[in-house]
Design an enzyme around this catalytic site. Structure first.
Site, PDB file in Angstrom:
ATOM      1  N   GLY A  11       0.832  -1.209   0.000  1.00  0.00           N
ATOM      2  CA  GLY A  11       0.000   0.000   0.000  1.00  0.00           C
ATOM      3  C   GLY A  11       0.863   1.254   0.000  1.00  0.00           C
ATOM      4  N   ARG A  72       0.635  -4.950  -5.998  1.00  0.00           N
ATOM      5  CA  ARG A  72       0.590  -6.222  -5.278  1.00  0.00           C
ATOM      6  C   ARG A  72       0.985  -7.272  -6.321  1.00  0.00           C
ATOM      7  NH1 ARG A  72      -0.620  -4.650   0.098  1.00  0.00           N
ATOM      8  NH2 ARG A  72      -2.199  -3.043   0.006  1.00  0.00           N
ATOM      9  N   GLY A 102       5.497  -2.408   3.527  1.00  0.00           N
ATOM     10  CA  GLY A 102       5.081  -3.029   4.785  1.00  0.00           C
ATOM     11  C   GLY A 102       5.663  -4.424   4.963  1.00  0.00           C
ATOM     12  N   ASP A 103       5.034  -5.183   5.841  1.00  0.00           N
ATOM     13  CA  ASP A 103       5.501  -6.540   6.171  1.00  0.00           C
ATOM     14  C   ASP A 103       5.733  -7.432   4.956  1.00  0.00           C
ATOM     15  OD1 ASP A 103       5.426  -6.077   8.812  1.00  0.00           O
ATOM     16  OD2 ASP A 103       3.745  -7.422   9.272  1.00  0.00           O
ATOM     17  N   THR A 125       4.075   2.695   5.608  1.00  0.00           N
ATOM     18  CA  THR A 125       2.652   2.349   5.720  1.00  0.00           C
ATOM     19  C   THR A 125       1.988   3.287   6.723  1.00  0.00           C
ATOM     20  OG1 THR A 125       1.079   0.713   6.604  1.00  0.00           O
ATOM     21  CG2 THR A 125       3.324   0.491   7.344  1.00  0.00           C
ATOM     22  N   ASP A 127      -0.339   2.436   8.603  1.00  0.00           N
ATOM     23  CA  ASP A 127      -0.910   1.626   9.697  1.00  0.00           C
ATOM     24  C   ASP A 127      -0.066   1.615  10.969  1.00  0.00           C
ATOM     25  OD1 ASP A 127      -3.010   0.945   8.012  1.00  0.00           O
ATOM     26  OD2 ASP A 127      -1.983  -0.835   7.259  1.00  0.00           O
ATOM     27  N   ASP A 129       2.045  -0.475  11.766  1.00  0.00           N
ATOM     28  CA  ASP A 129       1.923  -1.851  12.272  1.00  0.00           C
ATOM     29  C   ASP A 129       3.197  -2.673  12.092  1.00  0.00           C
ATOM     30  OD1 ASP A 129       1.802  -1.985   9.517  1.00  0.00           O
ATOM     31  OD2 ASP A 129       0.160  -3.408   9.440  1.00  0.00           O
ATOM     32  N   ARG A 154     -17.224  16.561  14.561  1.00  0.00           N
ATOM     33  CA  ARG A 154     -17.578  17.125  15.866  1.00  0.00           C
ATOM     34  C   ARG A 154     -18.509  18.329  15.699  1.00  0.00           C
ATOM     35  NH1 ARG A 154     -15.266  17.762  20.965  1.00  0.00           N
ATOM     36  NH2 ARG A 154     -13.529  16.419  20.473  1.00  0.00           N
ATOM     37  N   MET A 169      -8.257   3.407   9.490  1.00  0.00           N
ATOM     38  CA  MET A 169      -7.423   2.289   9.037  1.00  0.00           C
ATOM     39  C   MET A 169      -6.471   1.833  10.143  1.00  0.00           C
ATOM     40  SD  MET A 169      -6.630   3.018   5.083  1.00  0.00           S
ATOM     41  CE  MET A 169      -7.709   2.348   3.852  1.00  0.00           C
ATOM     42  N   ARG A 171      -5.343  -1.721   9.822  1.00  0.00           N
ATOM     43  CA  ARG A 171      -5.366  -3.200   9.744  1.00  0.00           C
ATOM     44  C   ARG A 171      -5.586  -3.798  11.120  1.00  0.00           C
ATOM     45  NH1 ARG A 171      -1.578  -5.724   5.209  1.00  0.00           N
ATOM     46  NH2 ARG A 171       0.079  -4.937   6.536  1.00  0.00           N
ATOM     47  N   GLY A 185      -9.966  14.343  20.464  1.00  0.00           N
ATOM     48  CA  GLY A 185     -10.822  14.452  21.642  1.00  0.00           C
ATOM     49  C   GLY A 185     -12.046  13.554  21.576  1.00  0.00           C
ATOM     50  N   ALA A 186     -11.890  12.391  20.950  1.00  0.00           N
ATOM     51  CA  ALA A 186     -13.023  11.461  20.860  1.00  0.00           C
ATOM     52  C   ALA A 186     -13.307  10.877  22.239  1.00  0.00           C
ATOM     53  CB  ALA A 186     -12.703  10.342  19.870  1.00  0.00           C
ATOM     54  N   ARG A 214     -23.058  16.824  24.533  1.00  0.00           N
ATOM     55  CA  ARG A 214     -23.938  17.042  23.385  1.00  0.00           C
ATOM     56  C   ARG A 214     -23.566  16.155  22.197  1.00  0.00           C
ATOM     57  NH1 ARG A 214     -27.752  20.593  22.926  1.00  0.00           N
ATOM     58  NH2 ARG A 214     -27.543  20.602  20.649  1.00  0.00           N
TER      59      ARG A 214
HETATM   60  P1  ATP Z   1       0.845  -2.856   3.352  1.00  0.00           P
HETATM   61  O1  ATP Z   1       1.144  -3.004   4.825  1.00  0.00           O
HETATM   62  O2  ATP Z   1       0.664  -1.456   2.982  1.00  0.00           O
HETATM   63  O3  ATP Z   1      -0.243  -3.757   2.858  1.00  0.00           O
HETATM   64  P2  ATP Z   1       2.793  -4.736   2.464  1.00  0.00           P
HETATM   65  O4  ATP Z   1       4.183  -4.588   2.009  1.00  0.00           O
HETATM   66  O5  ATP Z   1       2.588  -5.564   3.698  1.00  0.00           O
HETATM   67  O6  ATP Z   1       2.182  -3.306   2.596  1.00  0.00           O
HETATM   68  P3  ATP Z   1       1.781  -6.847   0.752  1.00  0.00           P
HETATM   69  O7  ATP Z   1       0.785  -6.825  -0.347  1.00  0.00           O
HETATM   70  O8  ATP Z   1       1.635  -7.821   1.849  1.00  0.00           O
HETATM   71  O9  ATP Z   1       1.900  -5.351   1.282  1.00  0.00           O
HETATM   72  O10 ATP Z   1       3.213  -7.143   0.109  1.00  0.00           O
HETATM   73  C1  ATP Z   1       3.675  -6.383  -0.985  1.00  0.00           C
HETATM   74  C2  ATP Z   1       4.346  -7.289  -1.999  1.00  0.00           C
HETATM   75  O11 ATP Z   1       5.500  -7.921  -1.407  1.00  0.00           O
HETATM   76  C3  ATP Z   1       3.495  -8.442  -2.474  1.00  0.00           C
HETATM   77  O12 ATP Z   1       2.562  -8.088  -3.470  1.00  0.00           O
HETATM   78  C4  ATP Z   1       4.575  -9.376  -3.031  1.00  0.00           C
HETATM   79  O13 ATP Z   1       5.040  -8.940  -4.288  1.00  0.00           O
HETATM   80  C5  ATP Z   1       5.700  -9.194  -2.000  1.00  0.00           C
HETATM   81  N1  ATP Z   1       5.633 -10.265  -0.982  1.00  0.00           N
HETATM   82  C6  ATP Z   1       4.720 -10.391   0.009  1.00  0.00           C
HETATM   83  N2  ATP Z   1       4.939 -11.510   0.732  1.00  0.00           N
HETATM   84  C7  ATP Z   1       6.007 -12.120   0.179  1.00  0.00           C
HETATM   85  C8  ATP Z   1       6.719 -13.337   0.453  1.00  0.00           C
HETATM   86  N3  ATP Z   1       6.358 -14.144   1.453  1.00  0.00           N
HETATM   87  N4  ATP Z   1       7.781 -13.630  -0.316  1.00  0.00           N
HETATM   88  C9  ATP Z   1       8.132 -12.834  -1.349  1.00  0.00           C
HETATM   89  N5  ATP Z   1       7.497 -11.698  -1.664  1.00  0.00           N
HETATM   90  C10 ATP Z   1       6.445 -11.322  -0.922  1.00  0.00           C
END
Ligand code: ATP
Length: 319
Positions: A11, A72, A102-103, A125, A127, A129, A154, A169, A171, A185-186, A214
């Site tokens: 993302g 992706r 991200g991850d 990201t 998130d 996260d 508000r 968002m 996740r 201030g929620a 209110r």
């Molecule tokens: P976001 O947190 O914003 O979703 P992200 O990096 O976690 O970001 P993913 O779609 O999980 O988003 O991963 C991005 C790309 O990384 C995937 O489309 C793929 O190309 C690659 N990828 C994800 N997992 C693996 C894996 N286990 N091995 C190799 N490549 C991977």
């Protein structure tokens, strides 16, 4: 090291452009050529690779999204596909990669490193996260977007004595919902780390109304429950008009805040230093405002993001 590549994956997040710019300019300052890979791992596999110079990244520090595009590309999990991607890198003489994402993107980076191709991951990201860093690139900008949305809700909630449920968002990480609740201030916050009991939430809302409030603003992290159903339940219980607002992708867009631009710039330059130092399979983090790096696998599999109890409790204290 003479040539490196940079890509954004997963993302998009505001501040990714500032990170790309930092990688390019920090590398060029050290006499290293930089190649931009378009559309993440997909572009790596399809050879969408172009040489970048200082000017290629002019006027992007203030822009949201990513100038390199993102994608992706699940096929990247296959070794044969990664081998073809590496062949493209070799063709251009690119020796190492900076991956911003991200991850999932970190997994791809780790696997490339294991195949002899050093990669450094930067946490991009909204998130927040990712383990091993207090903040990810994009989080602060998204937080400001959510805060502004809450401010607007508000105004109308107060005028009409209405209850607002705001889905944000994150996740499976409640950081954005919690930080937005404090900044906006929620009255209530619902995060996946803590779960919630409907009866308790309704009792708290009753208490707020009885004390003369209110409005009631509830921030809730996505994927916890159906927010429209929750709004209906609250309306039935209180007799007050209750609306759910799902902020969605507007949280991903917009010009990055100063904080995100600075974080991205620092991390981008640091990634280049790590590659020059011969490191690979590392990811960059910020801990107590100091740049640090960890093993990517450790970060994905063993490290946990600490839950911010203090911030969570603060939402209750300031109710
Ligand atoms: P976001 O947190 O914003 O979703 P992200 O990096 O976690 O970001 P993913 O779609 O999980 O988003 O991963 C991005 C790309 O990384 C995937 O489309 C793929 O190309 C690659 N990828 C994800 N997992 C693996 C894996 N286990 N091995 C190799 N490549 C991977």
């Amino acid at each position: 090291i003479k040539k490196i590549g940079v890509l954004t994956s997963g993302g998009d997040a505001p501040g990714m452009n500032a990170a790309i710019r930092a990688v390019i300019r920090a590398a060029l300052a050290k006499g290293i050529e930089v190649y931009g890979i378009h559309d993440g791992y997909l572009g790596l596999h399809r050879d969408r690779i172009e040489k970048l110079d200082r000017r290629s990244v002019s006027d992007i520090i203030n822009r949201g999204g990513t100038m390199l595009g993102s994608a992706r590309f699940p096929a990247f999990k296959e070794e044969s596909v990664r081998r073809e991607a590496i062949a493209n890198l070799n063709k251009h003489g690119i020796e190492a990669l900076v991956v911003i994402g991200g991850d999932g993107s970190y997994m791809g980076a780790k696997k490339l490193t294991e195949m002899g191709y050093p990669c450094i991951g930067l946490p991009g990201t909204i998130d927040n996260d990712i383990a091993g860093t207090d903040f990810t690139i994009g989080f602060d900008t998204a937080l400001n977007v959510v805060m502004e949305a809450i401010d607007r809700l508000r105004d109308t909630s107060t005028s009409h004595k209405r209850i607002s449920v705001v889905e944000v968002m994150g996740r499976h990480c409640g950081d954005l919902a919690m930080a937005a609740a404090v900044a906006g201030g929620a009255e209530f916050v619902i995060v996946p780390e803590k779960g919630f009991k409907k009866e308790e939430l309704l009792a708290q809302i009753d208490e707020g109304i009885a004390s003369g409030k209110r409005h009631a603003i509830i921030t809730i992290c996505e994927h916890v429950t159906d927010v429209n159903a929750l709004a209906n339940l609250i309306e039935l219980h209180t007799g007050l008009e209750t609306r759910a607002t799902i902020l969605g992708h507007i949280q991903r867009g917009g010009s990055p805040t100063a904080r995100d631009r600075i974080l991205a710039s620092r991390m981008g330059a640091y990634a280049v230093d790590l590659l020059i130092d011969g490191q690979g399979g590392r990811c960059v983090g910020l801990l107590k405002n100091e740049l640090i790096h960890h093993d990517i696998i450790d970060c994905i599999e063993n490290m946990k993001r600490p839950f911010n109890e203090e911030l969570f409790n603060l939402t209750k204290t300031l109710f």
